[in-house]
Design a protein around this motif. Structure first.
Motif, PDB file in Angstrom:
ATOM      1  N   HIS A 186       6.738 -28.804  38.262  1.00 39.14           N
ATOM      2  CA  HIS A 186       5.913 -27.663  38.667  1.00 39.14           C
ATOM      3  C   HIS A 186       6.401 -26.443  37.902  1.00 39.14           C
ATOM      4  CE1 HIS A 186       3.840 -29.411  42.295  1.00 39.14           C
ATOM      5  NE2 HIS A 186       4.740 -30.347  42.002  1.00 39.14           N
ATOM      6  N   VAL A 187       5.466 -25.783  37.198  1.00 38.82           N
ATOM      7  CA  VAL A 187       5.822 -24.638  36.358  1.00 38.82           C
ATOM      8  C   VAL A 187       4.754 -23.561  36.471  1.00 38.82           C
ATOM      9  CG1 VAL A 187       7.086 -26.075  34.679  1.00 38.82           C
ATOM     10  CG2 VAL A 187       4.663 -25.541  34.293  1.00 38.82           C
ATOM     11  N   THR A 188       5.119 -22.364  36.036  1.00 37.09           N
ATOM     12  CA  THR A 188       4.153 -21.297  35.867  1.00 37.09           C
ATOM     13  C   THR A 188       4.330 -20.704  34.479  1.00 37.09           C
ATOM     14  OG1 THR A 188       3.197 -19.304  36.884  1.00 37.09           O
ATOM     15  CG2 THR A 188       5.622 -19.464  36.834  1.00 37.09           C
ATOM     16  N   GLY A 189       3.459 -19.795  34.126  1.00 35.32           N
ATOM     17  CA  GLY A 189       3.492 -19.161  32.811  1.00 35.32           C
ATOM     18  C   GLY A 189       2.228 -18.335  32.664  1.00 35.32           C
ATOM     19  N   HIS A 190       2.110 -17.658  31.553  1.00 37.81           N
ATOM     20  CA  HIS A 190       0.970 -16.775  31.288  1.00 37.81           C
ATOM     21  C   HIS A 190      -0.350 -17.500  31.559  1.00 37.81           C
ATOM     22  CE1 HIS A 190      -0.749 -13.258  29.110  1.00 37.81           C
ATOM     23  NE2 HIS A 190       0.439 -12.738  29.364  1.00 37.81           N
ATOM     24  N   CYS A 191      -1.132 -17.018  32.537  1.00 38.33           N
ATOM     25  CA  CYS A 191      -2.403 -17.674  32.874  1.00 38.33           C
ATOM     26  C   CYS A 191      -3.537 -17.146  31.988  1.00 38.33           C
ATOM     27  CB  CYS A 191      -2.727 -17.487  34.349  1.00 38.33           C
ATOM     28  SG  CYS A 191      -2.780 -15.766  34.891  1.00 38.33           S
ATOM     29  N   ILE A 192      -4.636 -17.874  31.933  1.00 36.94           N
ATOM     30  CA  ILE A 192      -5.767 -17.503  31.082  1.00 36.94           C
ATOM     31  C   ILE A 192      -6.224 -16.072  31.345  1.00 36.94           C
ATOM     32  CG2 ILE A 192      -8.212 -17.982  30.616  1.00 36.94           C
ATOM     33  CD1 ILE A 192      -7.604 -20.925  31.252  1.00 36.94           C
ATOM     34  N   GLU A 193      -6.250 -15.701  32.619  1.00 35.76           N
ATOM     35  CA  GLU A 193      -6.764 -14.382  32.983  1.00 35.76           C
ATOM     36  C   GLU A 193      -5.932 -13.239  32.411  1.00 35.76           C
ATOM     37  OE1 GLU A 193      -7.964 -17.385  36.091  1.00 35.76           O
ATOM     38  OE2 GLU A 193      -6.099 -16.864  35.043  1.00 35.76           O
ATOM     39  N   TYR A 194      -4.686 -13.533  32.018  1.00 34.24           N
ATOM     40  CA  TYR A 194      -3.800 -12.508  31.464  1.00 34.24           C
ATOM     41  C   TYR A 194      -3.842 -12.471  29.934  1.00 34.24           C
ATOM     42  CZ  TYR A 194      -1.352 -11.537  35.894  1.00 34.24           C
ATOM     43  OH  TYR A 194      -1.020 -11.144  37.164  1.00 34.24           O
ATOM     44  N   ASP A 195      -4.562 -13.391  29.303  1.00 30.26           N
ATOM     45  CA  ASP A 195      -4.573 -13.468  27.837  1.00 30.26           C
ATOM     46  C   ASP A 195      -5.414 -12.354  27.213  1.00 30.26           C
ATOM     47  OD1 ASP A 195      -2.932 -15.654  27.732  1.00 30.26           O
ATOM     48  OD2 ASP A 195      -4.522 -17.120  27.360  1.00 30.26           O
ATOM     49  N   TYR A 196      -4.919 -11.830  26.097  1.00 28.15           N
ATOM     50  CA  TYR A 196      -5.659 -10.824  25.340  1.00 28.15           C
ATOM     51  C   TYR A 196      -6.843 -11.464  24.616  1.00 28.15           C
ATOM     52  CZ  TYR A 196      -1.900  -7.304  25.680  1.00 28.15           C
ATOM     53  OH  TYR A 196      -0.981  -6.386  26.107  1.00 28.15           O
ATOM     54  N   VAL A 242      10.468 -22.531  40.913  1.00 24.41           N
ATOM     55  CA  VAL A 242      11.697 -23.276  40.631  1.00 24.41           C
ATOM     56  C   VAL A 242      11.423 -24.746  40.906  1.00 24.41           C
ATOM     57  CG1 VAL A 242      14.106 -23.683  41.240  1.00 24.41           C
ATOM     58  CG2 VAL A 242      13.205 -21.342  41.236  1.00 24.41           C
ATOM     59  N   ASP A 243      11.562 -25.543  39.883  1.00 19.92           N
ATOM     60  CA  ASP A 243      11.567 -27.002  40.011  1.00 19.92           C
ATOM     61  C   ASP A 243      12.718 -27.447  39.116  1.00 19.92           C
ATOM     62  OD1 ASP A 243      11.104 -29.653  40.457  1.00 19.92           O
ATOM     63  OD2 ASP A 243       9.041 -29.678  39.698  1.00 19.92           O
ATOM     64  N   TYR A 244      13.882 -27.559  39.719  1.00 18.00           N
ATOM     65  CA  TYR A 244      15.133 -27.706  38.974  1.00 18.00           C
ATOM     66  C   TYR A 244      15.041 -28.813  37.910  1.00 18.00           C
ATOM     67  CZ  TYR A 244      20.098 -27.557  38.047  1.00 18.00           C
ATOM     68  OH  TYR A 244      21.304 -27.407  37.422  1.00 18.00           O
ATOM     69  N   PRO A 245      15.551 -28.525  36.706  1.00 18.46           N
ATOM     70  CA  PRO A 245      16.403 -27.405  36.298  1.00 18.46           C
ATOM     71  C   PRO A 245      15.644 -26.179  35.791  1.00 18.46           C
ATOM     72  CG  PRO A 245      16.272 -28.947  34.496  1.00 18.46           C
ATOM     73  CD  PRO A 245      15.464 -29.540  35.629  1.00 18.46           C
ATOM     74  N   PHE A 246      14.319 -26.170  35.961  1.00 22.84           N
ATOM     75  CA  PHE A 246      13.519 -25.098  35.371  1.00 22.84           C
ATOM     76  C   PHE A 246      13.228 -23.991  36.377  1.00 22.84           C
ATOM     77  CE2 PHE A 246      12.293 -29.104  33.225  1.00 22.84           C
ATOM     78  CZ  PHE A 246      12.802 -28.823  31.971  1.00 22.84           C
ATOM     79  N   ILE A 247      13.407 -22.756  35.924  1.00 19.25           N
ATOM     80  CA  ILE A 247      12.988 -21.572  36.660  1.00 19.25           C
ATOM     81  C   ILE A 247      11.981 -20.880  35.755  1.00 19.25           C
ATOM     82  CG2 ILE A 247      13.703 -19.458  37.836  1.00 19.25           C
ATOM     83  CD1 ILE A 247      16.534 -21.491  36.659  1.00 19.25           C
ATOM     84  N   THR A 248      10.715 -20.837  36.145  1.00 19.84           N
ATOM     85  CA  THR A 248       9.692 -20.255  35.280  1.00 19.84           C
ATOM     86  C   THR A 248       8.996 -19.094  35.988  1.00 19.84           C
ATOM     87  OG1 THR A 248       8.087 -21.957  35.993  1.00 19.84           O
ATOM     88  CG2 THR A 248       9.291 -22.356  33.942  1.00 19.84           C
ATOM     89  N   ALA A 249       8.560 -18.114  35.201  1.00 22.65           N
ATOM     90  CA  ALA A 249       7.894 -16.933  35.737  1.00 22.65           C
ATOM     91  C   ALA A 249       6.692 -16.596  34.866  1.00 22.65           C
ATOM     92  CB  ALA A 249       8.860 -15.748  35.789  1.00 22.65           C
ATOM     93  N   ARG A 250       5.635 -16.104  35.507  1.00 15.15           N
ATOM     94  CA  ARG A 250       4.362 -15.905  34.813  1.00 15.15           C
ATOM     95  C   ARG A 250       4.384 -14.762  33.812  1.00 15.15           C
ATOM     96  NH1 ARG A 250      -0.005 -14.691  38.983  1.00 15.15           N
ATOM     97  NH2 ARG A 250       0.937 -12.627  38.870  1.00 15.15           N
ATOM     98  N   SER A 251       4.871 -13.586  34.252  1.00 20.74           N
ATOM     99  CA  SER A 251       4.775 -12.421  33.371  1.00 20.74           C
ATOM    100  C   SER A 251       5.715 -11.325  33.851  1.00 20.74           C
ATOM    101  CB  SER A 251       3.313 -11.926  33.328  1.00 20.74           C
ATOM    102  OG  SER A 251       3.123 -11.036  32.237  1.00 20.74           O
ATOM    103  N   LEU A 252       5.545 -10.136  33.289  1.00 29.38           N
ATOM    104  CA  LEU A 252       6.492  -9.044  33.495  1.00 29.38           C
ATOM    105  C   LEU A 252       6.632  -8.627  34.954  1.00 29.38           C
ATOM    106  CD1 LEU A 252       4.926  -5.902  33.750  1.00 29.38           C
ATOM    107  CD2 LEU A 252       3.910  -6.947  31.716  1.00 29.38           C
ATOM    108  N   GLN A 253       5.562  -8.747  35.739  1.00 26.27           N
ATOM    109  CA  GLN A 253       5.620  -8.332  37.143  1.00 26.27           C
ATOM    110  C   GLN A 253       6.614  -9.170  37.945  1.00 26.27           C
ATOM    111  OE1 GLN A 253       2.879  -9.256  35.501  1.00 26.27           O
ATOM    112  NE2 GLN A 253       1.305  -7.657  35.619  1.00 26.27           N
TER     113      GLN A 253
END
Length: 275
Positions: A186-196, A242-253
């Motif tokens: 399970h991960v997160t990251g920059h979503c489509i709605e945030y893309d330039y 967090v889905d160990y060993p990964f800690i992922t975050a979408r963006s600056l907020q």
């Protein structure tokens, strides 16, 4: 356990608070953060990341708060990034297949890279991949970055990544198995709605790439496979997974929450968060 964390930064611009936010939380918890760039050049914060008048096109609002701007400017003024490791000097480059005497050189590469990986995982407790537009150029499809990620992954050590810093996780794969290390995760990251749509910019180049060269959400969704899940959490102010060993975050907020959960993973054994 080591109380040091290795942060990898782009030489084409990182988003200020995506380093300074987790850095602050890690240092408050007693960790020392050291820096590495792909070719040893100094990393610099992208100007919009300390400009409180900058309006983010997809969100239609100023995304750099006064607090974030001041923290980033204060960090940049410390000159801490003058001290950095040069990835190209520490991690061997995989040879081209057309190289004369390829097999022997290929065997030597695997031998040398393991030595380099062992040194990093003995020195550091975790890995931090900082986001911004810069990673698109020199981190996402960088074999040396992949080999560093694999070093921590193979030893089941924490790997934190935020925004476009998440993208290298897709491509960091064992050379022979070639399977995604985030498959089933399970991960997160920059979503489509945030893309330039346009003006994805970088430091030290006049290149205007227009939109990002890839849709990160699609790549993450494909990489995790049917057993995993990409979480965009669009509409929610933050997205930290967090889905160990990964800690992922979408963006600056998410920068401070990301840092808090990074510390929770390191100090409290957190294995799951946000899903």
């Amino acid at each position: 356990m080591s109380k040091k964390v290795l942060a990898i930064l782009s030489e084409f611009g990182y988003w200020g608070i995506e380093l300074v936010g987790p850095l602050e939380k890690l240092e408050e918890a007693g960790y020392t953060v050291e820096f590495m760039t792909p070719k040893g050049k100094k990393a610099e914060a992208l100007p919009p990341s300390y400009d409180t008048t900058y309006v983010d096109p997809p969100l239609g609002m100023c995304v750099t708060t006064s607090e974030a701007a001041e923290k980033v400017k204060a960090f940049e003024a410390t000159n801490r990034l003058e001290q950095r490791r040069n990835m190209s000097e520490e991690i061997p480059e995989r040879p081209y297949f057309s190289t004369p005497d390829f097999l022997r050189k290929f065997e030597q590469y695997f031998s040398d890279v393991k030595v380099a990986q062992d040194k990093l995982t003995e020195e550091y407790a975790a890995l931090l991949l900082v986001g911004g537009s810069g990673p698109i150029i020199d981190m996402v499809n960088n074999q040396r970055v992949h080999d560093i990620i694999l070093a921590f992954y193979k030893k089941n050590m924490p790997i934190g990544a935020i925004c476009y810093g998440v993208a290298p996780l897709i491509f960091a794969r064992d050379f022979n198995e070639r399977k995604s290390i985030i498959r089933g995760k399970h991960v997160t990251g920059h979503c489509i709605e945030y893309d330039y749509h346009d003006n994805t910019g970088f430091l030290h180049t006049d290149l205007n790439m227009g939109p990002p060269p890839y849709t990160l959400e699609y790549m993450l969704s494909d990489a995790v496979g049917p057993e995993g899940q990409y979480h965009g959490n669009f509409g929610k102010q933050t997205s930290v997974i967090v889905d160990y060993p990964f800690i992922t975050a979408r963006s600056l907020q998410c920068a401070f929450e990301f840092g808090e959960q990074f510390v929770n993973v390191l100090d409290n054994g957190l294995k799951r968060y946000g899903w």
